[in-house]
Design a protein around this motif. Structure first.
Motif, PDB file in Angstrom:
ATOM      1  N   ILE A   1       0.934  -1.249   0.457  1.00 55.62           N
ATOM      2  CA  ILE A   1       0.332   0.441  -0.190  1.00 55.62           C
ATOM      3  C   ILE A   1       1.075   1.026   0.449  1.00 55.62           C
ATOM      4  CG2 ILE A   1      -1.532   0.973   1.792  1.00 55.62           C
ATOM      5  CD1 ILE A   1      -3.311  -1.594   2.539  1.00 55.62           C
ATOM      6  N   GLN A   2       2.049   1.216   0.930  1.00 50.87           N
ATOM      7  CA  GLN A   2       2.690   2.600   0.580  1.00 50.87           C
ATOM      8  C   GLN A   2       3.904   2.648  -0.316  1.00 50.87           C
ATOM      9  OE1 GLN A   2       2.700   4.278   3.684  1.00 50.87           O
ATOM     10  NE2 GLN A   2       0.942   2.440   4.619  1.00 50.87           N
ATOM     11  N   LYS A   3       3.658   1.853  -0.961  1.00 53.96           N
ATOM     12  CA  LYS A   3       4.899   1.491  -2.244  1.00 53.96           C
ATOM     13  C   LYS A   3       3.654   2.097  -3.169  1.00 53.96           C
ATOM     14  CE  LYS A   3       7.838  -2.279  -1.747  1.00 53.96           C
ATOM     15  NZ  LYS A   3       8.026  -3.294  -1.706  1.00 53.96           N
ATOM     16  N   CYS A   4       2.318   1.587  -3.406  1.00 52.58           N
ATOM     17  CA  CYS A   4       1.415   1.884  -4.711  1.00 52.58           C
ATOM     18  C   CYS A   4       1.241   4.582  -4.176  1.00 52.58           C
ATOM     19  CB  CYS A   4      -0.095   1.919  -4.575  1.00 52.58           C
ATOM     20  SG  CYS A   4      -0.479  -0.002  -4.560  1.00 52.58           S
ATOM     21  N   MET A   5       1.490   4.069  -2.634  1.00 50.23           N
ATOM     22  CA  MET A   5       1.147   5.477  -2.876  1.00 50.23           C
ATOM     23  C   MET A   5       2.414   6.193  -3.569  1.00 50.23           C
ATOM     24  SD  MET A   5      -0.031   5.426   1.526  1.00 50.23           S
ATOM     25  CE  MET A   5      -0.572   7.617   1.180  1.00 50.23           C
TER      26      MET A   5
ATOM     27  N   VAL B   1      -5.197   7.090  -0.440  1.00 52.53           N
ATOM     28  CA  VAL B   1      -4.703   7.761   0.786  1.00 52.53           C
ATOM     29  C   VAL B   1      -5.833   7.028   1.306  1.00 52.53           C
ATOM     30  CG1 VAL B   1      -5.944   9.418   2.326  1.00 52.53           C
ATOM     31  CG2 VAL B   1      -4.375  10.204   0.287  1.00 52.53           C
ATOM     32  N   LEU B   2      -6.926   6.729   1.243  1.00 51.70           N
ATOM     33  CA  LEU B   2      -8.067   6.090   1.847  1.00 51.70           C
ATOM     34  C   LEU B   2      -7.343   4.605   2.423  1.00 51.70           C
ATOM     35  CD1 LEU B   2     -10.265   4.988   3.601  1.00 51.70           C
ATOM     36  CD2 LEU B   2     -11.586   4.574   1.186  1.00 51.70           C
ATOM     37  N   ALA B   3      -6.032   3.988   1.324  1.00 50.52           N
ATOM     38  CA  ALA B   3      -5.790   2.325   1.443  1.00 50.52           C
ATOM     39  C   ALA B   3      -4.807   2.794   2.352  1.00 50.52           C
ATOM     40  CB  ALA B   3      -5.509   2.140   0.293  1.00 50.52           C
TER      41      ALA B   3
ATOM     42  N   TYR C   1      -9.753  14.334   1.028  1.00 48.05           N
ATOM     43  CA  TYR C   1      -9.853  13.597  -0.027  1.00 48.05           C
ATOM     44  C   TYR C   1     -10.887  12.463  -0.359  1.00 48.05           C
ATOM     45  CZ  TYR C   1      -5.107  14.070  -0.861  1.00 48.05           C
ATOM     46  OH  TYR C   1      -3.521  14.985  -1.399  1.00 48.05           O
ATOM     47  N   CYS C   2     -12.036  12.775   1.266  1.00 48.56           N
ATOM     48  CA  CYS C   2     -13.162  12.273   0.928  1.00 48.56           C
ATOM     49  C   CYS C   2     -14.332  12.775  -0.302  1.00 48.56           C
ATOM     50  CB  CYS C   2     -14.452  12.364   2.673  1.00 48.56           C
ATOM     51  SG  CYS C   2     -13.707  11.151   3.122  1.00 48.56           S
ATOM     52  N   GLY C   3     -14.169  13.704  -0.504  1.00 54.77           N
ATOM     53  CA  GLY C   3     -15.215  13.995  -1.585  1.00 54.77           C
ATOM     54  C   GLY C   3     -15.259  13.456  -2.791  1.00 54.77           C
TER      55      GLY C   3
END
Length: 333
Positions: free
Chosen positions: A92-96, A113-115, A136-138
């Protein structure tokens, strides 16, 4: 929209009892596979989930890769494989980092960010290195936005802001017209957790049963496995006698998930959460550590005061403690 986003089944609105049919309706074969892995995970079939997710851990499509990393990480926690779980969470961190480096769209950044938040908050780890999820929710589709509300509420809960977390969850449900079963089950678990921390026993059981009645239509038991400790005996109070088969499935899953969870949590935070107690012992220890009296625990769990005393004697012996205040050192924070 749900066809090409992270965790497409979780993001889908559908009528309870139709999860299997919903999965098969995904036109894209890869997203259908990920949705099938989600179905396996949320219904407690972690091994089958893991087998699918592993093949997408290096996929070029960021939505598939992120979904796979989340599912692979948490399914391996459920299997007690902490090293493999770390691989998923590190993915997950690598994807970010990849998304940030390549200047991806705000929508893709939002799901990353959600992940990222889900990968640390649910393990009770710090979020300082991740951008604020609220901003980022919106940009998230509705099903994921509901899950994001749960994740943010979970963080509030860990900070002791129980009523704020409850209000956020309640507002989210009131503003949603469609039924997103998976996200709503997580939200109901959170609302029950907030209520039980205020000793609102009747209300907490009501919120728990709304989540459980929704979950059992598709056999979505995993949220209750993940939250067993934080539900502080609600699993025992609400379904142990009334649904022994469901109770057995949950408690069997808790033993594996909690041990994998604790290996990562304890190593990262340097705080020991015990893995030496049975599920009933853990629930009683949680309540006793929060200052509940034997009479209150007895009434909540539907067992005698003497039975509570016997459990506490065994708990003190296993943890080598002499008084209730010391239990907090071994319980979930």
């Amino acid at each position: 929209m749900s066809e090409y986003t992270v965790l497409p089944l979780l993001n889908s609105a559908f009528k309870p009892e139709t999860a299997v049919e919903v999965v098969e309706r995904f036109e894209d074969s890869d997203f259908r596979n990920i949705a099938r892995a989600e179905l396996f995970y949320f219904s407690g079939r972690a091994k089958e989930c893991c087998e699918i997710a592993e093949s997408y851990l290096e996929d070029e499509a960021i939505e598939l890769r992120l979904s796979a990393c989340i599912l692979y990480g948490y399914s391996n926690l459920s299997l007690g494989n902490s090293a493999a779980a770390r691989r998923g969470l590190e993915g997950i961190q690598k994807c970010m980092k990849l998304v940030k480096r390549e200047g991806a769209s705000k929508e893709v950044q939002a799901v990353c960010v959600l992940a990222g938040y889900a990968g640390v908050v649910l393990l009770h780890l710090p979020t300082e290195r991740i951008p604020s999820l609220e901003g980022y929710c919106g940009m998230l589709p509705e099903g994921l936005r509901l899950f994001a509300v749960y994740v943010m509420a979970h963080q509030m809960y860990l900070n002791g802001e129980y009523w704020s977390a409850y209000g956020m969850c309640k507002a989210a449900l009131l503003m949603t017209n469609d039924v997103y079963p998976i996200s709503m089950i997580y939200i109901r678990c959170m609302m029950a957790m907030c209520r039980i921390n205020r000793k609102d026993m009747q209300e907490s059981q009501s919120e728990f049963m709304k989540g459980w009645n929704l979950a059992k239509m598709d056999n979505f038991i995993e949220p209750f496995i993940e939250h067993h400790g934080l539900l502080r005996g609600l699993v025992e109070a609400c379904i142990r006698k009334n649904d022994p088969d469901g109770y057995r499935k949950i408690t069997d899953g808790v033993l594996f998930f909690s041990r994998g969870w604790m290996v990562i949590h304890n190593n990262e935070t340097k705080k020991k959460v015990t893995n030496e107690l049975s599920t009933m012992e853990f629930s009683i220890a949680m309540l006793a550590g929060e200052g509940w009296t034997n009479k209150e625990i007895s009434a909540h769990l539907g067992i005698s005061v003497n039975t509570v005393k016997h459990y506490l004697t065994d708990i003190f012996s296993k943890l080598n403690v002499k008084k209730r205040d010391e239990l907090k050192n071994y319980m979930l924070k």
